[in-house]
Design a protein around this motif. Structure first.
Motif, PDB file in Angstrom:
ATOM      1  N   HIS B  74      39.426 -13.778  -6.436  1.00 30.58           N
ATOM      2  CA  HIS B  74      38.958 -13.465  -5.658  1.00 30.58           C
ATOM      3  C   HIS B  74      38.125 -13.022  -5.919  1.00 30.58           C
ATOM      4  O   HIS B  74      36.399 -13.523  -6.460  1.00 30.58           O
ATOM      5  CB  HIS B  74      39.489 -11.774  -7.138  1.00 30.58           C
ATOM      6  CG  HIS B  74      38.866 -10.685  -5.744  1.00 30.58           C
ATOM      7  ND1 HIS B  74      37.502 -10.133  -5.556  1.00 30.58           N
ATOM      8  CD2 HIS B  74      39.310  -9.590  -6.559  1.00 30.58           C
ATOM      9  CE1 HIS B  74      37.230  -9.045  -5.451  1.00 30.58           C
ATOM     10  NE2 HIS B  74      38.988  -8.450  -5.535  1.00 30.58           N
ATOM     11  N   HIS B  75      37.263 -13.281  -4.120  1.00 38.32           N
ATOM     12  CA  HIS B  75      35.999 -13.845  -4.390  1.00 38.32           C
ATOM     13  C   HIS B  75      34.378 -13.017  -5.095  1.00 38.32           C
ATOM     14  O   HIS B  75      33.525 -13.936  -5.752  1.00 38.32           O
ATOM     15  CB  HIS B  75      35.569 -13.740  -2.514  1.00 38.32           C
ATOM     16  CG  HIS B  75      33.939 -14.670  -2.209  1.00 38.32           C
ATOM     17  ND1 HIS B  75      33.512 -15.665  -2.550  1.00 38.32           N
ATOM     18  CD2 HIS B  75      32.830 -14.394  -1.950  1.00 38.32           C
ATOM     19  CE1 HIS B  75      32.624 -15.949  -1.825  1.00 38.32           C
ATOM     20  NE2 HIS B  75      32.180 -14.670  -1.975  1.00 38.32           N
ATOM     21  N   PHE B  76      34.593 -11.815  -5.387  1.00 39.22           N
ATOM     22  CA  PHE B  76      34.465 -11.396  -5.817  1.00 39.22           C
ATOM     23  C   PHE B  76      33.708 -11.684  -7.656  1.00 39.22           C
ATOM     24  O   PHE B  76      32.496 -12.066  -8.163  1.00 39.22           O
ATOM     25  CB  PHE B  76      34.319  -9.614  -5.830  1.00 39.22           C
ATOM     26  CG  PHE B  76      33.403  -8.541  -6.759  1.00 39.22           C
ATOM     27  CD1 PHE B  76      32.006  -8.807  -6.120  1.00 39.22           C
ATOM     28  CD2 PHE B  76      33.287  -8.159  -7.733  1.00 39.22           C
ATOM     29  CE1 PHE B  76      31.047  -7.657  -7.750  1.00 39.22           C
ATOM     30  CE2 PHE B  76      32.950  -7.358  -8.854  1.00 39.22           C
ATOM     31  CZ  PHE B  76      31.856  -7.393  -8.668  1.00 39.22           C
ATOM     32  N   PHE B  77      34.582 -11.811  -8.091  1.00 39.78           N
ATOM     33  CA  PHE B  77      34.763 -12.442  -9.411  1.00 39.78           C
ATOM     34  C   PHE B  77      34.633 -13.265  -9.834  1.00 39.78           C
ATOM     35  O   PHE B  77      33.328 -13.890 -10.742  1.00 39.78           O
ATOM     36  CB  PHE B  77      36.150 -12.366 -10.053  1.00 39.78           C
ATOM     37  CG  PHE B  77      36.814 -10.546 -10.752  1.00 39.78           C
ATOM     38  CD1 PHE B  77      35.448 -10.293 -11.136  1.00 39.78           C
ATOM     39  CD2 PHE B  77      37.663  -9.919 -10.101  1.00 39.78           C
ATOM     40  CE1 PHE B  77      35.921  -9.190 -11.714  1.00 39.78           C
ATOM     41  CE2 PHE B  77      37.946  -9.173 -10.366  1.00 39.78           C
ATOM     42  CZ  PHE B  77      37.506  -8.219 -11.220  1.00 39.78           C
ATOM     43  N   THR B  78      34.391 -14.572  -8.342  1.00 36.58           N
ATOM     44  CA  THR B  78      34.036 -15.914  -8.378  1.00 36.58           C
ATOM     45  C   THR B  78      32.359 -16.168  -8.775  1.00 36.58           C
ATOM     46  O   THR B  78      31.744 -16.630  -9.504  1.00 36.58           O
ATOM     47  CB  THR B  78      34.272 -16.598  -8.240  1.00 36.58           C
ATOM     48  OG1 THR B  78      34.210 -16.297  -6.496  1.00 36.58           O
ATOM     49  CG2 THR B  78      35.806 -16.845  -8.171  1.00 36.58           C
ATOM     50  N   THR B  79      31.508 -14.701  -7.651  1.00 39.07           N
ATOM     51  CA  THR B  79      30.645 -14.791  -7.263  1.00 39.07           C
ATOM     52  C   THR B  79      29.172 -14.157  -9.163  1.00 39.07           C
ATOM     53  O   THR B  79      28.350 -14.384  -8.962  1.00 39.07           O
ATOM     54  CB  THR B  79      29.810 -13.933  -6.093  1.00 39.07           C
ATOM     55  OG1 THR B  79      30.428 -12.547  -6.203  1.00 39.07           O
ATOM     56  CG2 THR B  79      30.405 -14.944  -5.136  1.00 39.07           C
ATOM     57  N   VAL B  80      30.680 -13.084  -9.606  1.00 41.34           N
ATOM     58  CA  VAL B  80      29.921 -13.132 -10.898  1.00 41.34           C
ATOM     59  C   VAL B  80      29.990 -13.803 -11.553  1.00 41.34           C
ATOM     60  O   VAL B  80      28.550 -13.742 -12.665  1.00 41.34           O
ATOM     61  CB  VAL B  80      30.476 -11.502 -11.075  1.00 41.34           C
ATOM     62  CG1 VAL B  80      30.255 -10.880 -12.610  1.00 41.34           C
ATOM     63  CG2 VAL B  80      30.362 -10.040 -10.354  1.00 41.34           C
TER      64      VAL B  80
END
Lengths: 348, 348
Positions: B74-80
């Motif tokens: 999930h791209h969002f979690f990886t950016t977090v």
């Protein structure tokens, strides 16, 4: 709160590198005797014991696998981790993940952190900087302590560990062969410079496929970009020129980002995919699946790779200790996912 | 190797849930006295000490942050996580990541694992199952032990911790307002059922924007899909019908996947983006950036969110212990990234 003395704090205090401290404490002959003595004296003074917890807990099993990867904002690594997680869960193991951010020091610190009683063994893809430095003492250290290591994707030679790899060359060959079979004769490849091993291997697969069909390779049709992880403006421009100036009927790219930009360029030239130009990329991720047209892709099966790495590690951890050590190299097969960007192969 | 007795193995042995074991060992009145006694006797017999390492190391700082997230693909979690890593590194902290795979038991086990002397505090986004169960005893436990917790994205009330949130409502309002200003009057939204909080909040933002411009909301123009994390064939069909049967001039979607499919449907209907229909989505990831046409998106600033969460946690860890505890809720602003899928706003 009282701070724990770490390799890092010793290094900082004495103005030497983390690697030097680590090696000195192991009495490595690479470090001068004077430096070794100084570092050992300092560590003793402040009661630093390397991996003391690990030693005291030597017979205690944590049932935890440590995973160290270069970066996380990368779909492939996330699918590998997903596979590791699945296999670990089915075997009642926990998984702890640390990122090296492609930095050598961070990789060394992560291994120290996790080897201190938190994990039984490691699954690891080494950082770019570690490969450049060719300094693997931290890996040898945990292996010497009896913690097995499985390397995946970015692996190095000369370490006593198991390896799980993608068959990059065969994968690229599969993609290019499919284009040739569907009628393409002038296929260009957008790849990386040869020092990036995945780029080099995928280029070899491309050349192999051409050779199989008696198509002569042409250096002009091979575009080598510096950076495979990113798509800089410079790279975009080079892709534009490459496609505009060569009258290609097929393009093979070593990653999704290159393919997505190639698709945009072909579109802008008023050419049709796949009628005028076919397009195939390495790596089957979200971009290939959801692009318009969707892209035919070589799937790396990251999840399977993760499962295999975990399964090898768990087997090692659960086998009797007196068994003779053997190290394996496993290749994970790739497969071609056919989508809208290639023509059908007419079977004869 | 000898196995360590864990919450999980006790639960399995006695045929009760992990949560029951954990609560019984804490003498929770939720568990019957008989069960509590049985579990405690068993744990004592096998010398199980909950978090014994954590207790013995209470005054030792690990300089490590534990991160527990529901999933990684999930791209969002990886950016977090990328943001957490950056902030931690700058402050000389390590980061250890565990995944809950959206399962309650896994989340409890991960916290037990990391609380056992590996970390000083936690950054966490709770699993779906935990939210459904509304069972947060594992969070209260580590907080009681003096380990601070910062929740992000999926947060729950009633826990003594700091919170970092995306302003979902304001973000959606921003996106829809932009479409209205660029001339759209009949805007549909593709969202989730209301029980998914991000879907509900983004729908509220959509309604707010319409209201601000005196546009009457129409239930027919609100499509609520079951699953926000995936794009099932059923969801695809519903998106097709929704766009085909309503004469829309704008579509707002609560995630990238819905937008990418909407774009495909609009294309297939022979309509032009943005001339006939504008398209804006929540979440600025790879799909929005590389789609053709590229998509105007509400950016969640995951990296900033991660940085903020880490900075709050590190501040807590480094503040004197006798300071009065205060818990904050921080909203991370969203911003609109304008791309090819929307028309320009004519300033008057």
């Amino acid at each position: 709160m009282k701070r724990k003395l770490t390799l890092k704090s010793i290094a900082k205090e004495l103005g030497v590198s983390i690697s030097t401290v680590s090696k000195a404490l192991r009495d490595s002959p690479e470090i001068s005797e004077e430096t070794r003595e100084k570092i050992k004296a300092f560590a003793k003074l402040y009661n630093y014991k390397p991996n003391n917890i690990a030693l005291s807990l030597k017979n205690r099993k944590t049932n935890t696998i440590g995973v160290i990867i270069p970066q996380i904002v990368h779909h492939f690594f996330t699918t590998v981790i997903y596979g590791i997680e699945q296999e670990a869960r089915e075997n009642n193991y926990n998984v702890i993940i640390c990122l090296s951010n492609n930095a050598f020091d961070k990789e060394v610190l992560n291994m120290e952190l996790l080897a201190n009683g938190s994990t039984d063994g490691f699954i690891l893809s080494v950082s770019k900087e570690t490969m450049m430095k060719e300094d693997y003492h931290h890996l040898n250290e945990v292996i010497d302590q009896g913690m097995p290591v499985v390397m995946f994707d970015r692996v190095v030679e000369g370490i006593q560990c198991d390896r799980v790899l993608i068959d990059d060359k065969a994968g690229a060959k599969k993609g290019v062969t499919h284009m040739i079979r569907s009628g393409c004769r002038k296929i260009g490849i957008i790849t990386s410079e040869d020092y990036v091993s995945v780029g080099r291997l995928r280029t070899e697969g491309y050349l192999d496929a051409l050779d199989d069909f008696g198509i002569k390779a042409d250096d002009k049709l091979i575009l080598k970009l510096d950076n495979i992880d990113d798509l800089s403006d410079k790279s975009k421009k080079r892709i534009e020129d490459f496609i505009t100036n060569n009258d290609l009927d097929g393009v093979f790219t070593v990653n999704e980002l290159f393919a997505v930009h190639a698709s945009r360029v072909i579109n802008a030239l008023g050419k049709k995919i796949p009628d005028d130009i076919s397009l195939v990329c390495f790596t089957d991720g979200q971009l290939s699946e959801h692009a318009v047209p969707s892209l035919t892709a070589v799937s790396q099966h990251g999840e399977e790779m993760g499962r295999k790495a975990a399964s090898i590690l768990i087997n090692k951890l659960e086998s009797p200790e007196d068994e003779e050590e053997e190290y394996s190299t496993t290749y994970i097969d790739t497969s071609l996912v056919e989508r809208e960007s290639t023509k059908e192969v007419t079977r004869r």
